[in-house]
Design an enzyme around this catalytic site. Structure first.
Site, mmCIF file in Angstrom:
data_model
loop_
_atom_site.group_PDB
_atom_site.id
_atom_site.type_symbol
_atom_site.label_atom_id
_atom_site.label_comp_id
_atom_site.label_asym_id
_atom_site.label_seq_id
_atom_site.Cartn_x
_atom_site.Cartn_y
_atom_site.Cartn_z
ATOM 1 N N SER A 192 0.809 -1.224 0.000
ATOM 2 C CA SER A 192 0.000 0.000 0.000
ATOM 3 C C SER A 192 0.840 1.272 0.000
ATOM 4 O O SER A 192 2.012 1.269 0.392
ATOM 5 C CB SER A 192 -0.920 0.015 1.227
HETATM 6 C C1 LIG Z 1 -3.299 -3.779 -0.516
HETATM 7 S S1 LIG Z 1 -2.843 -5.457 -0.418
HETATM 8 C C2 LIG Z 1 -1.566 -5.641 0.793
HETATM 9 C C3 LIG Z 1 -1.471 -4.652 1.888
HETATM 10 C C4 LIG Z 1 -0.506 -5.066 2.962
HETATM 11 N N1 LIG Z 1 -1.043 -4.663 4.231
HETATM 12 C C5 LIG Z 1 0.899 -4.547 2.722
HETATM 13 O O1 LIG Z 1 1.313 -3.642 3.432
HETATM 14 O O2 LIG Z 1 1.584 -5.074 1.850
HETATM 15 C C6 LIG Z 1 -4.249 -6.240 0.321
HETATM 16 C C7 LIG Z 1 -4.138 -7.732 0.485
HETATM 17 O O3 LIG Z 1 -5.396 -8.241 0.966
HETATM 18 C C8 LIG Z 1 -5.471 -9.589 0.554
HETATM 19 N N2 LIG Z 1 -6.865 -10.039 0.758
HETATM 20 C C9 LIG Z 1 -7.966 -9.779 0.022
HETATM 21 N N3 LIG Z 1 -9.049 -10.340 0.595
HETATM 22 C C10 LIG Z 1 -8.622 -10.965 1.736
HETATM 23 C C11 LIG Z 1 -9.269 -11.716 2.766
HETATM 24 N N4 LIG Z 1 -10.584 -11.960 2.754
HETATM 25 N N5 LIG Z 1 -8.509 -12.190 3.794
HETATM 26 C C12 LIG Z 1 -7.170 -11.956 3.822
HETATM 27 N N6 LIG Z 1 -6.497 -11.266 2.866
HETATM 28 C C13 LIG Z 1 -7.221 -10.776 1.840
HETATM 29 C C14 LIG Z 1 -4.977 -9.549 -0.884
HETATM 30 O O4 LIG Z 1 -4.550 -10.808 -1.344
HETATM 31 C C15 LIG Z 1 -3.832 -8.527 -0.774
HETATM 32 O O5 LIG Z 1 -2.582 -9.144 -0.623
#
Ligand SMILES: C[S@@+](CC[C@H](N)C(=O)[O-])C[C@H]1O[C@@H](n2cnc3c(N)ncnc32)[C@H](O)[C@@H]1O
Length: 187
Positions: free
Chosen positions: A44
């Site tokens: 992000s």
């Molecule tokens: C914006 S990205 C990563 C942000 C992360 N906090 C970082 O700093 O790298 C959001 C993540 O949410 C994951 N995601 C989407 N739906 C999800 C769920 N129901 N449970 C867990 N992870 C999920 C995606 O695979 C993705 O890797």
């Protein structure tokens, strides 16, 4: 709130973004925008992560759920904020990112935080609830009641819903709005 700001700044200093990016993206670590991870997901935007952590108001000793751990960066930042007396559970749906995030988090030396695979179709981890704080880094269309139910009686959740950052506080699941943001979808 000044203390909270200093704590968030200290967490960013302790856990630089470079350590949570694929090798090919590391030279772009100072770019204030999202950067690509595997599986079409993103690390992000730093300014957004900072705003979310300030809203979350995390303190030492708290139990935190990090939904969408991705690169492990937010999990590591949260671990710094709760300290060794707290606990952080990061959940991630993409198997490649679970391994990547775990390796990145491991290098920060904060064993009170860990990353686990999310169970498809199950939001959060209800069996380990309640959580003092919940951070969600992927975007649903509506506020998920399943996650609100996992918040402690005086808990706080920060979550982007349909383009707007929401802060949900207990008691009463009171919702306040904190500006427009875009995230990858919560699945
Ligand atoms: C914006 S990205 C990563 C942000 C992360 N906090 C970082 O700093 O790298 C959001 C993540 O949410 C994951 N995601 C989407 N739906 C999800 C769920 N129901 N449970 C867990 N992870 C999920 C995606 O695979 C993705 O890797």
């Amino acid at each position: 709130m000044e203390d909270g700001r200093a704590a968030v700044d200290a967490a960013f200093e302790a856990c630089p973004r470079e350590g949570f990016l694929p090798r090919s993206q590391r030279r772009r670590a100072s770019y204030d925008g999202p950067l690509p991870l595997s599986g079409g997901q993103t690390n992000s935007q730093p300014r957004t992560v900072e705003a979310m952590l300030r809203l979350l108001d995390v303190g030492p000793g708290q139990r935190v759920l990090d939904v969408g751990a991705g690169s492990g960066w937010t999990t590591a930042l949260l671990a710094h904020l709760v300290g060794p007396g707290g606990a952080v559970l990061g959940l991630e749906l993409e198997p490649d990112l679970v391994s990547f995030g775990r390796a990145n988090l491991g290098r920060t030396g904060q064993p009170w935080a860990h990353i686990e695979p999310a169970v498809p179709g199950l939001l959060g981890r209800p069996e380990e609830a309640p959580y003092d704080r919940i951070l969600v880094s992927a975007e649903p269309r509506e506020l998920p009641a399943e996650l609100v139910d996992q918040l402690a009686d005086d808990g706080v959740m920060v979550i982007p819903v349909a383009g707007t950052m929401l802060r949900v506080t207990n008691p009463g699941a009171v919702v306040t709005r904190h500006g427009g943001y875009r995230f990858v979808p919560l699945r």
